[in-house]
Each structure stands twice: as structure tokens, then as C-alpha cells.
Motif scaffolding. Structure first.
Motif, PDB file in Angstrom:
ATOM      1  N   ALA A  31     -20.279  29.312 -23.547  1.00  0.00           N
ATOM      2  CA  ALA A  31     -20.403  30.226 -25.128  1.00  0.00           C
ATOM      3  C   ALA A  31     -21.533  29.212 -26.067  1.00  0.00           C
ATOM      4  N   ILE A  32     -22.440  29.898 -26.990  1.00  0.00           N
ATOM      5  CA  ILE A  32     -23.631  29.442 -28.214  1.00  0.00           C
ATOM      6  C   ILE A  32     -23.155  30.364 -29.018  1.00  0.00           C
ATOM      7  N   PHE A  33     -23.066  29.895 -30.402  1.00  0.00           N
ATOM      8  CA  PHE A  33     -23.437  30.299 -31.574  1.00  0.00           C
ATOM      9  C   PHE A  33     -25.045  29.613 -31.590  1.00  0.00           C
ATOM     10  N   LEU A  34     -25.279  30.535 -32.648  1.00  0.00           N
ATOM     11  CA  LEU A  34     -26.980  30.905 -32.909  1.00  0.00           C
ATOM     12  C   LEU A  34     -26.611  30.692 -34.183  1.00  0.00           C
ATOM     13  N   PRO A  35     -27.256  30.545 -35.621  1.00  0.00           N
ATOM     14  CA  PRO A  35     -27.151  31.120 -36.824  1.00  0.00           C
ATOM     15  C   PRO A  35     -28.138  31.845 -37.021  1.00  0.00           C
ATOM     16  N   GLU A  36     -28.627  32.289 -38.048  1.00  0.00           N
ATOM     17  CA  GLU A  36     -29.357  33.450 -38.137  1.00  0.00           C
ATOM     18  C   GLU A  36     -30.969  32.885 -38.448  1.00  0.00           C
ATOM     19  N   THR A  37     -30.932  31.355 -39.266  1.00  0.00           N
ATOM     20  CA  THR A  37     -32.755  30.684 -39.142  1.00  0.00           C
ATOM     21  C   THR A  37     -32.512  30.883 -37.460  1.00  0.00           C
ATOM     22  N   ALA A  38     -32.423  30.755 -36.732  1.00  0.00           N
ATOM     23  CA  ALA A  38     -32.598  30.238 -35.178  1.00  0.00           C
ATOM     24  C   ALA A  38     -33.589  30.841 -34.578  1.00  0.00           C
ATOM     25  N   GLY A  39     -34.669  30.742 -34.232  1.00  0.00           N
ATOM     26  CA  GLY A  39     -35.969  31.261 -33.869  1.00  0.00           C
ATOM     27  C   GLY A  39     -37.361  30.956 -33.138  1.00  0.00           C
ATOM     28  N   PRO A  40     -38.310  31.905 -32.292  1.00  0.00           N
ATOM     29  CA  PRO A  40     -38.630  30.586 -31.565  1.00  0.00           C
ATOM     30  C   PRO A  40     -39.490  29.763 -32.830  1.00  0.00           C
ATOM     31  N   THR A  41     -40.107  30.154 -33.955  1.00  0.00           N
ATOM     32  CA  THR A  41     -40.943  29.256 -34.103  1.00  0.00           C
ATOM     33  C   THR A  41     -39.462  28.142 -35.835  1.00  0.00           C
ATOM     34  N   SER A  42     -38.841  28.609 -35.441  1.00  0.00           N
ATOM     35  CA  SER A  42     -37.633  27.841 -36.256  1.00  0.00           C
ATOM     36  C   SER A  42     -36.535  27.880 -35.799  1.00  0.00           C
ATOM     37  N   PRO A  43     -36.915  27.053 -34.412  1.00  0.00           N
ATOM     38  CA  PRO A  43     -35.968  25.679 -33.942  1.00  0.00           C
ATOM     39  C   PRO A  43     -34.403  25.115 -34.392  1.00  0.00           C
ATOM     40  N   VAL A  44     -33.340  25.106 -34.074  1.00  0.00           N
ATOM     41  CA  VAL A  44     -32.173  24.256 -34.915  1.00  0.00           C
ATOM     42  C   VAL A  44     -31.430  23.379 -33.715  1.00  0.00           C
ATOM     43  N   PRO A  45     -31.347  22.289 -34.417  1.00  0.00           N
ATOM     44  CA  PRO A  45     -30.578  21.385 -33.761  1.00  0.00           C
ATOM     45  C   PRO A  45     -29.533  21.624 -32.493  1.00  0.00           C
ATOM     46  N   VAL A  46     -27.940  21.268 -32.244  1.00  0.00           N
ATOM     47  CA  VAL A  46     -27.279  21.815 -31.389  1.00  0.00           C
ATOM     48  C   VAL A  46     -26.433  20.980 -31.604  1.00  0.00           C
ATOM     49  N   LEU A  47     -24.914  21.182 -31.805  1.00  0.00           N
ATOM     50  CA  LEU A  47     -23.416  20.708 -31.780  1.00  0.00           C
ATOM     51  C   LEU A  47     -22.800  21.239 -30.930  1.00  0.00           C
ATOM     52  N   TYR A  48     -22.919  19.554 -29.731  1.00  0.00           N
ATOM     53  CA  TYR A  48     -22.018  19.877 -28.219  1.00  0.00           C
ATOM     54  C   TYR A  48     -20.684  20.044 -28.814  1.00  0.00           C
ATOM     55  N   TRP A  49     -20.226  20.786 -27.732  1.00  0.00           N
ATOM     56  CA  TRP A  49     -18.356  20.705 -28.263  1.00  0.00           C
ATOM     57  C   TRP A  49     -17.495  20.373 -27.339  1.00  0.00           C
ATOM     58  N   LEU A  50     -16.974  19.914 -26.653  1.00  0.00           N
ATOM     59  CA  LEU A  50     -15.910  19.993 -25.772  1.00  0.00           C
ATOM     60  C   LEU A  50     -14.411  19.806 -26.052  1.00  0.00           C
ATOM     61  N   SER A  51     -14.013  20.403 -24.865  1.00  0.00           N
ATOM     62  CA  SER A  51     -12.561  20.984 -25.346  1.00  0.00           C
ATOM     63  C   SER A  51     -11.062  20.657 -24.616  1.00  0.00           C
ATOM     64  N   GLY A  52      -9.978  20.511 -24.639  1.00  0.00           N
ATOM     65  CA  GLY A  52      -9.313  19.940 -24.649  1.00  0.00           C
ATOM     66  C   GLY A  52      -8.568  20.645 -23.073  1.00  0.00           C
ATOM     67  N   LEU A  53      -7.071  19.510 -23.269  1.00  0.00           N
ATOM     68  CA  LEU A  53      -6.432  20.582 -21.340  1.00  0.00           C
ATOM     69  C   LEU A  53      -6.873  21.771 -21.676  1.00  0.00           C
ATOM     70  N   THR A  54      -6.560  22.807 -20.841  1.00  0.00           N
ATOM     71  CA  THR A  54      -6.111  23.369 -20.325  1.00  0.00           C
ATOM     72  C   THR A  54      -6.714  25.089 -20.923  1.00  0.00           C
ATOM     73  N   CYS A  55      -8.145  24.614 -21.962  1.00  0.00           N
ATOM     74  CA  CYS A  55      -9.126  25.086 -22.604  1.00  0.00           C
ATOM     75  C   CYS A  55     -10.194  25.200 -21.859  1.00  0.00           C
ATOM     76  N   THR A  56     -10.478  27.112 -22.411  1.00  0.00           N
ATOM     77  CA  THR A  56     -12.392  26.831 -22.394  1.00  0.00           C
ATOM     78  C   THR A  56     -13.107  27.264 -22.626  1.00  0.00           C
ATOM     79  N   ASP A  57     -14.000  28.114 -23.047  1.00  0.00           N
ATOM     80  CA  ASP A  57     -15.307  28.071 -23.567  1.00  0.00           C
ATOM     81  C   ASP A  57     -14.465  29.032 -25.165  1.00  0.00           C
ATOM     82  N   GLU A  58     -13.747  29.527 -24.435  1.00  0.00           N
ATOM     83  CA  GLU A  58     -13.530  30.885 -26.403  1.00  0.00           C
ATOM     84  C   GLU A  58     -12.410  29.554 -27.112  1.00  0.00           C
TER      85      GLU A  58
END
Length: 282
Positions: A31-58
Motif C-alpha cells: 500500500a502507498i499513501f501519496l500526499p496531494e502535493t506529490a506529482g511529476p514536477t514535485s516528487p516527495v520523499p518516502v517513509l517505509y513502514w514495516l509491520s509486525g507478526l501476523t500483519c499485512t500492508d493493511e
């Protein structure tokens, strides 16, 4: 890559995708969350989130209440699944929650029958970011965070790859997996009996062996039922102090291991990462 769903939230978009992973030899979801400001001329940095046991991307995307602050800060969030899945992917033969499906431990397995699919370290470090940076309006600037098993993954991946991640944070991480039941079980199956092969996936061992200059923020609840047997934050703190690592460890009174704990402090973690992502961009 298949877009499974998309929902507008705080002006941006939460999107869920499925793709075929050549590293894991199966189809994977993220899953990815993209803020409203993200666009071809205004790319944004990324935080990668890693979940725990039994979890999924949700789990994080639905429970952490992170989107409002991420939108304000202009940060994308990417949440992969926690293990390979699908037909032919082996699971714990006893059906336990702490190993196999949902419990990839963010390492590269070397033992049969796990090594064909359980290559989560390479997936998170290499394959997934390459895909994200190819298809989405993001910059190469990255930070990493996670919870429990995912906190372990964030610590070890961030420490092992200082050139890739400007900051690291974790909630309730498994700090010293080589000496606790969750880690010992997973490492023995995935990596074998030679404990020297476990050290690259153990944050305490890494800190004791290599210089670490990446800033780290850890929050741990003192009412966490896993605190003393599985998490052992005191071992991380001791290693950091002995080796002058820029670690801030905050023990939070009354908080447990749940996403209510994460909700309470996630905005502070996002601000912590935003500060370092901005510095890296200067």
C-alpha cells in the motif's frame, strides 16, 4: 502491477497494489499513501513502514492515523506485506503465528524450504524501492520505521544501509532477536544453527560491531505484555550508549503493544523523519 483499490484521504490518495516479485517468487501486495502535493514536477520523499507478526500492508494504513500529518509534511508512506504469500509458499508446520506466513522477519533465508521465497530483506531494500521510484512521484530520499517484528526490520535495515535511509524509528521493536524466543525460532529455521549468520539481522549485534551515525527514535510502552521476554529495549539502549549511537529511547508509561500506542505517537515519528528528510534534501 495491478491497482487493487484507491481511496482519497486528506487530499491525497491511499492506493493498494499487487505485483509479481522476482525476489520472493510470488505475488506481493503493498500500500502507498501519496500526499496531494506529490506529482511529476514535485516528487516527495518516502517513509517505509514495516509491520509486525501476523500483519499485512493493511494494519498500519487503517489503524495508525498517520495520513493527516503525512499530508501536512508532504511525505509518502509505503507499507509492504510482512512475508511472502501464495500457493507453494511454506508456512509454520505447526500453524503458529510467530513463524512462516506473516512472519518474514525482514531477512534473507538461507535454509530449505524457506530460501526460495523468504527474501524479505532484499525485497524491502532493493526490489520494492526500485518499483516505487519507477512508478510513483517520489524522490530517492527515504526513511524507515516499523512496529515489533517490523521495528526489528526497520532497525536492522536502516543500520545496515546508512546510505539509503536518513533516519530510523520504531515502536516496540524486537531489539535483540538472537536472545529472545521469537527471534531464536525464526533465525534457527530461516538461517540455520550458526549464530554468526544471525548477527546482520540483530540490531544490538550490529551496533556493537559497526559505527552507527543514523539518528534513531524508539518508543516503547512500559505496559507492553511482550516487553521483558521478547523486546528487551534495555539491550538496545546499553549498546547505543556504549557505542555513541544517536538513539532516543522513550519509555511511555501505561502504553501496551497495540496500534492505540502507535496512534498516540505516530505524528511525532513523522515529524522526526521529516526533519531529517529535509536536511538530506538541502
Amino acid at each position: 502491477m495491478i491497482n487493487l483499490s484507491q481511496t482519497k484521504v486528506f487530499g491525497g490518495w491511499h492506493k493498494q497494489y499487487q505485483h509479481t516479485s522476482t525476489v520472493l517468487n510470488c505475488d506481493m501486495r503493498f500500500a502507498i499513501f501519496l500526499p496531494e502535493t506529490a506529482g511529476p514536477t514535485s516528487p516527495v520523499p518516502v517513509l517505509y513502514w514495516l509491520s509486525g507478526l501476523t500483519c499485512t500492508d493493511e494494519n498500519f494504513m487503517q489503524k495508525a492515523a498517520a495520513f493527516k500529518k503525512a499530508a501536512e509534511l508532504g511525505i509518502a508512506i509505503v507499507a509492504p506485506d510482512t512475508s511472502p504469500r501464495g500457493e507453494g509458499v511454506p508456512d509454520d508446520p505447526d500453524g503458529k503465528y510467530d513463524f512462516g506466513l506473516g512472519a518474514g522477519f525482514y531477512l534473507n533465508a538461507t535454509q530449505e524450504p524457506w530460501k526460495k521465497h523468504y527474501q524479505m530483506y532484499s525485497y524491502v531494500v532493493n526490489e520494492l524501492p526500485e518499483l516505487i521510484e519507477t512508478y510513483f512521484p517520489v524522490t530517492p530520499d527515504k526513511a524507515i520505521s516499523g512496529h515489533s517484528m517490523g521495528g526489528h526490520g526497520a532497525l536492522t535495515i536502516g543500520i545496515n544501509n546508512p546510505e539509503d535511509y536518513v533516519s530510523i524509528s520504531a515502536f516496540s521493536p524486537i531489539c535483540h532477536p538472537s536472545i529472545v524466543p521469537w527471534g531464536e525460532k525464526a533465525f534457527r529455521h530461516y538461517l540455520g544453527e550458526d549464530k554468526t549468520t544471525w548477527q546482520p539481522y540483530d540490531a544490538v549485534s550490529l551496533i556493537n560491531q559497526h559505527p552507527v551515525t543514523t539518528p534513531i527514535l524508539v518508543d516503547q510502552g512500559d505496559a507492553d505484555g511482550f516487553l521483558h521476554e521478547q523486546l528487551k529495549p534495555e539491550t538496545l539502549l546499553a549498546a547505543a550508549k556504549a557505542n555513541n549511537v544517536p538513539l532516543t529511547l522513550r519509555m511511555q508509561p501505561g502504553y501496551d503493544h497495540s496500534y492505540f500506542f502507535i496512534q498516540t505517537f505516530i505524528e511525532e515519528h513523522l515529524e522526526f523523519h521529516a526533519e531529517h528528510l529535509r536536511r538530506d534534501a538541502w
